[in-house]
Design an enzyme around this catalytic site. Sequence first.
Site, PDB file in Angstrom:
ATOM      1  N   LYS A 276       0.907  -1.091  -0.013  1.00  0.00           N
ATOM      2  CA  LYS A 276       0.158  -0.123   0.083  1.00  0.00           C
ATOM      3  C   LYS A 276       0.739   1.101  -0.071  1.00  0.00           C
ATOM      4  CE  LYS A 276      -3.885  -1.879   2.794  1.00  0.00           C
ATOM      5  NZ  LYS A 276      -4.809  -1.583   1.855  1.00  0.00           N
ATOM      6  N   ARG A 350     -10.428 -11.512   2.348  1.00  0.00           N
ATOM      7  CA  ARG A 350     -11.082 -12.421   1.720  1.00  0.00           C
ATOM      8  C   ARG A 350     -10.589 -13.898   1.678  1.00  0.00           C
ATOM      9  NH1 ARG A 350     -11.423  -9.433  -3.902  1.00  0.00           N
ATOM     10  NH2 ARG A 350     -10.909  -7.694  -2.442  1.00  0.00           N
TER      11      ARG A 350
END
Length: 496
Positions: A276, A350
Amino acid sequence: MKIEFVDEAIESLRIPLLVVDSFEGSAASTGTAEHLPATTRKMLEELQSSGELTGKTFECTLIHNPPGLAASRLLVVGMGKRARFRTADLVRIAGAAARFARNKRIHDFAWLTLGRGRTAEGIERIAEGVVLADYDADKYRADRSVDKRVDRVTLVANGAPFTDAERDAGERGRIIAEAANFTRDLVNEPSNNLPPRELARHAQEMAAKFGLECKILGKEEILAKKMGAIWAVAQGSEEEPRVIVLRYSPPQAPAAPVIGLIGKGVTFDTGGISIKPADKMDEMKTDMAGGATMMGVMQAIAQLKPNIRVTAVIPSAENMPSGKSYRPGDVITSMSGKTIEVLNTDAEGRLLLADALAYARELGCTVLIDAATLTGAVMIALGNFVSGVFGTSQEWVDRVLSSAKAVGEKMWQLPVDDEFRDLYKSSIADIANTGGRYGGAITAAMFVGEFAGDTPWVHLDIAGTRWSSDEKPYLAKGPTGTPVRTLVHLVTRNSS
Ligand code: BES
Ligand code: MN
Ligand code: ZN
């Protein structure tokens, strides 16, 4: 904080502060203020005609030595337009009054509860509101606000005695909001102090204190259970992963449903090899908010003792870049046997949830509800005040939405639709872990849902709602504790 009840009349109540509420508009449409003695009311009417007191939402008007009352001060808190008022609004209204009192260093106040606010539900909301408001995320500050804490809130019946149901509601509200504050403490905790093993220790400590079953899976058990997706995310970090299992199973409860509460517990999300940007990466200490939510829900349930079985599964890992990290392009085998092509190591939540859902099914859960700070996309879609709700069971989605509405947490359903499935097809594995930018919150949710099998499933994307970047009149800046109250309401309402 203590929540107490007194049945006597308000005139003679000796207290540092008495709170009444007032609707916006004419003198006739005041809230509990209309139950004040005539001399006090006359003074409020004067303040109204001078425009000082309007009843606008969260407006706080403080009066010293109010005529006709033994209380030292009177606070009139605004509730907005009567026609738009809902009982759930009392959480924020009570919160605004409580934070106003704190700022004046008033530690002990009374609330006149008559009229519209006077239902067991209303009292539960008031209790929640004051306990949530009496929280600041200032553990690490020298100037922390311990001297502001509210010690006691007394609900005043003014001669119309409280029922047992109303008294119980006060206690319930306190328990639920304290559980949400426990969640907020965990979300606020910096990642250096809260790696997966620490999150697991907090779960164990809470379970021991409140009498829940707690089992922690460490590295060996995770590998033995073939939780390949959880392991893939964890392998880049020096910190080992954990899977936290908390169980509440009263022997007399029916065998079904068993509600499975699955919460994403990423203690820090750098993005991994798909790293990120630096800007705001610090906020990724909150990426375990879903897991912390389920710990808070279990803490409340252990005390409220509903007649229903609940199992929480919290997969916890740290997502780090290193020489041991999983990489874009890797293919991993999840616990369910489905193979996953990793297109982006930043879509790690996820992956954790994939194995956790499979594990929750193995543990016998018959309904799966997950909460996760899953996507930036849900913040683009719904902003910071509304959580995204997704699911394969409209019946359970509706139950979640109705509980959210009852407790005043905002949620909105987004679709799941087979047409999106093509977006996360893999050219070499059963499924890919990203589905592109468009509909990002939906494809993320649907990826998770692929691991629910035929078990009814609801997913809450709380990326936007886990944290408030500014202070509200009723709530401190920082972790919000959302959606603890909704899920506690859901579980208790569906108990037999
Ligand atoms: N934890 C983030 C989502 C997030 C973003 C939570 C901002 C709170 C605030 C999640 O793991 C993530 O990185 N999601 C990616 C998915 C993408 C790579 C498909 C995202 O939303 O950008
Ligand atoms: Mn991520
Ligand atoms: Zn994440």
